[in-house]
Structures are given as structure tokens and as C-alpha cells.
Design a protein around this motif. Structure first.
Motif, short mmCIF file in Angstrom:
data_model
loop_
_atom_site.label_atom_id
_atom_site.label_comp_id
_atom_site.label_asym_id
_atom_site.label_seq_id
_atom_site.Cartn_x
_atom_site.Cartn_y
_atom_site.Cartn_z
N GLU A 125 37.55 30.14 53.40
CA GLU A 125 36.98 29.85 52.09
C GLU A 125 38.05 29.90 51.00
OE1 GLU A 125 33.82 32.53 51.43
OE2 GLU A 125 32.54 31.72 53.04
N LEU A 126 38.97 30.85 51.12
CA LEU A 126 40.06 30.94 50.15
C LEU A 126 40.96 29.71 50.23
CD1 LEU A 126 41.71 32.52 48.06
CD2 LEU A 126 42.87 33.67 49.95
N VAL A 127 41.24 29.24 51.43
CA VAL A 127 42.06 28.04 51.60
C VAL A 127 41.37 26.83 50.98
CG1 VAL A 127 43.12 26.51 53.30
CG2 VAL A 127 43.15 28.97 53.67
N GLN A 128 40.08 26.68 51.19
CA GLN A 128 39.35 25.55 50.60
C GLN A 128 39.35 25.63 49.08
OE1 GLN A 128 35.48 25.54 52.38
NE2 GLN A 128 36.26 25.01 54.42
N ARG A 129 39.21 26.83 48.53
CA ARG A 129 39.19 26.97 47.08
C ARG A 129 40.54 26.62 46.48
NH1 ARG A 129 37.77 32.76 45.01
NH2 ARG A 129 39.95 33.09 45.60
N VAL A 130 41.61 27.08 47.11
CA VAL A 130 42.95 26.75 46.62
C VAL A 130 43.21 25.25 46.72
CG1 VAL A 130 45.42 27.11 47.03
CG2 VAL A 130 43.85 29.05 47.13
N GLU A 131 42.77 24.65 47.81
CA GLU A 131 42.94 23.20 47.96
C GLU A 131 42.17 22.45 46.88
OE1 GLU A 131 42.26 19.73 51.37
OE2 GLU A 131 41.65 21.80 51.73
N ARG A 132 40.97 22.90 46.58
CA ARG A 132 40.17 22.26 45.52
C ARG A 132 40.84 22.41 44.17
NH1 ARG A 132 35.85 24.33 47.04
NH2 ARG A 132 35.83 26.15 45.68
N ASP A 133 41.41 23.58 43.89
CA ASP A 133 42.10 23.78 42.61
C ASP A 133 43.33 22.89 42.51
OD1 ASP A 133 40.20 25.66 42.04
OD2 ASP A 133 41.45 27.39 42.59
N LEU A 135 43.74 19.96 43.90
CA LEU A 135 43.28 18.59 43.65
C LEU A 135 42.88 18.41 42.20
CD1 LEU A 135 41.19 17.92 46.89
CD2 LEU A 135 43.45 17.06 46.33
N ASN A 136 42.26 19.43 41.60
CA ASN A 136 41.90 19.35 40.19
C ASN A 136 43.14 19.27 39.30
OD1 ASN A 136 39.15 19.48 40.76
ND2 ASN A 136 39.10 21.71 40.64
N ILE A 137 44.16 20.04 39.63
CA ILE A 137 45.39 20.02 38.83
C ILE A 137 46.08 18.66 38.96
CG2 ILE A 137 47.67 21.03 38.62
CD1 ILE A 137 46.46 23.70 39.48
N LEU A 138 46.12 18.10 40.17
CA LEU A 138 46.77 16.81 40.37
C LEU A 138 46.02 15.68 39.67
CD1 LEU A 138 47.78 17.08 44.15
CD2 LEU A 138 49.28 17.26 42.15
N SER A 139 44.70 15.82 39.53
CA SER A 139 43.92 14.78 38.86
C SER A 139 43.93 14.91 37.34
CB SER A 139 42.47 14.81 39.36
OG SER A 139 41.88 16.08 39.09
N GLY A 140 44.62 15.91 36.79
CA GLY A 140 44.74 16.05 35.35
C GLY A 140 43.74 17.00 34.73
N ASN A 145 37.61 23.54 34.25
CA ASN A 145 36.82 22.34 34.01
C ASN A 145 36.45 21.65 35.31
OD1 ASN A 145 37.05 22.80 31.28
ND2 ASN A 145 38.81 21.44 31.02
N GLY A 146 37.40 21.61 36.25
CA GLY A 146 37.11 20.97 37.53
C GLY A 146 36.02 21.70 38.28
#
Length: 207
Positions: A125-133, A135-140, A145-146
Motif C-alpha cells: 500500500e505504501l508503494v502504491q501511494r508513493v507511485e500515485r504521488d 504521478l501527481n507531481i509529474l502531471s503538474g 490536490n491530486g
């Protein structure tokens, strides 16, 4: 850079190889040497004269640098070696892994266990959360907010599912059927209409 490999052989075989490589060996005493591998590229056979020895190709725990010298003063690097061919006696067991536990020198004994860092025990779950964060940073977007947008999207989807599951399935009257019903009611004759009105009046009187 040169192509080199490390050949580790039993003591009896090493003595014979030393004699072959020494300057005192004559051409008549030369013994043929050969090394062949199977299709997997890891197991093979080492042949010296008429004798055959099993051999295995193993990965060393660390890269070994090879040097040579021309004047016994300056060293020149010639290769990086990461694998070793181990020749065994016919009765010795076959290694059950392709990664060799030890290095070439005594300080590197059992190096994979003593000197290597253990693999971290990560929470999925921690790996998925970091991956989601990420992706949010790369998308601006920012991380907060993401995450809020994703939570709102999930909440809207759940609300739509609840509404669709709770609303009753009411039959919808087709326009053709409604028009046909009105047409049938308008096509009644005056006598039939009068009879319907009289029947309705009689029913009102009886009450």
C-alpha cells in the motif's frame, strides 16, 4: 579491455595445468584442454587429457578488477570480471544456485550474507501511494490536490452506483401506445358515451 574469466579447479587439476603452463614442459608432454557448455550456458564439462570434470558458471558477489604490468612497476587495468568457472570433482554436488556465496579472497567469505544489504520489507500500500504521488507531481498537480481529486472521483462513482441501485425500475409508456389509447377513447360513438354516463350516474345514485 580484454575478455577474461576466472577458472577455479581442484588441487590435482591445478598441478597439471601448472606443469602445462611452465616453460619446462616440452611439446611432447602437452595435454589437450577443452571446456564445453550445455544449452543452458551454466553447466558444462572441463576436459584435461582423457579425464572429464563437471563445471559450472557462477556469478561472483562483486566485480573483480584484473591488472597487468610490463615493467613490474606500473599496473594497467585489463578487465572487469563478474563470473567464475568452477571445476569440481566428479563426486562433488552441483551448486543449487547461479550466485556464488563467497568472493575470491578470505575477507569476502560468505559476502552475500555478511556484507550485502538485505532487501527492505516494503508495504504494498505504501508503494502504491508513493507511485500515485509521483504521478501527481509529474502531471503538474500537488500531492494534496491530486489526492483530493481522486477521492472526489471515487466518491462520485460510489454515489452514482448507489443512486442507480436504489431507483425503482418504472415502466415508461411509449408515445405510440399513449396515442393509440387516446385514439380509442375518442372513437367511441355518442350512444356508447351516453350509456357510459348513465351507468356512472346510476352508480352514484346507488351509493
Amino acid at each position: 579491455m580484454e575478455e577474461q574469466f576466472i577458472l577455479r579447479v581442484p588441487p590435482s587439476v591445478s598441478e597439471r595445468i601448472d606443469r602445462l603452463l611452465s616453460e619446462e614442459a616440452s611439446t611432447s608432454d602437452e595435454i589437450p584442454l577443452d571446456l564445453c557448455f550445455s544449452e543452458d550456458g551454466r553447466s558444462g564439462t572441463f576436459m584435461i587429457g582423457n579425464e572429464e570434470f563437471p563445471a559450472s558458471l557462477l556469478d561472483l558477489p562483486a566485480v573483480v578488477e584484473s591488472f597487468k604490468t610490463y615493467d613490474d612497476s606500473a599496473l594497467v587495468k585489463t578487465a572487469d570480471i563478474g563470473q567464475m568457472i568452477m571445476v569440481r570433482e566428479p563426486g562433488d554436488p552441483t551448486p543449487n544456485t547461479v550466485e556464488y556465496r563467497h568472493g575470491l579472497t578470505p575477507p569476502m567469505k560468505d559476502a552475500r550474507k555478511r556484507r550485502f544489504r538485505r532487501e527492505p520489507d516494503l508495504n504494498p500500500e505504501l508503494v502504491q501511494r508513493v507511485e500515485r504521488d509521483l504521478l501527481n507531481i509529474l502531471s503538474g498537480r500537488t500531492i494534496e490536490n491530486g489526492n483530493e481529486q481522486q477521492e472526489e472521483t471515487v466518491a462520485n462513482e460510489n454515489a452514482n452506483k448507489n443512486v442507480s441501485s436504489s431507483s425503482p425500475a418504472t415502466p415508461v409508456e411509449k408515445p405510440e401506445e399513449a396515442a393509440e389509447t387516446r385514439t380509442n377513447n375518442n372513437n367511441n360513438t355518442p350512444a356508447e358515451a351516453e350509456q357510459e354516463r348513465s351507468e356512472s350516474e346510476d352508480s352514484d345514485d346507488s351509493m
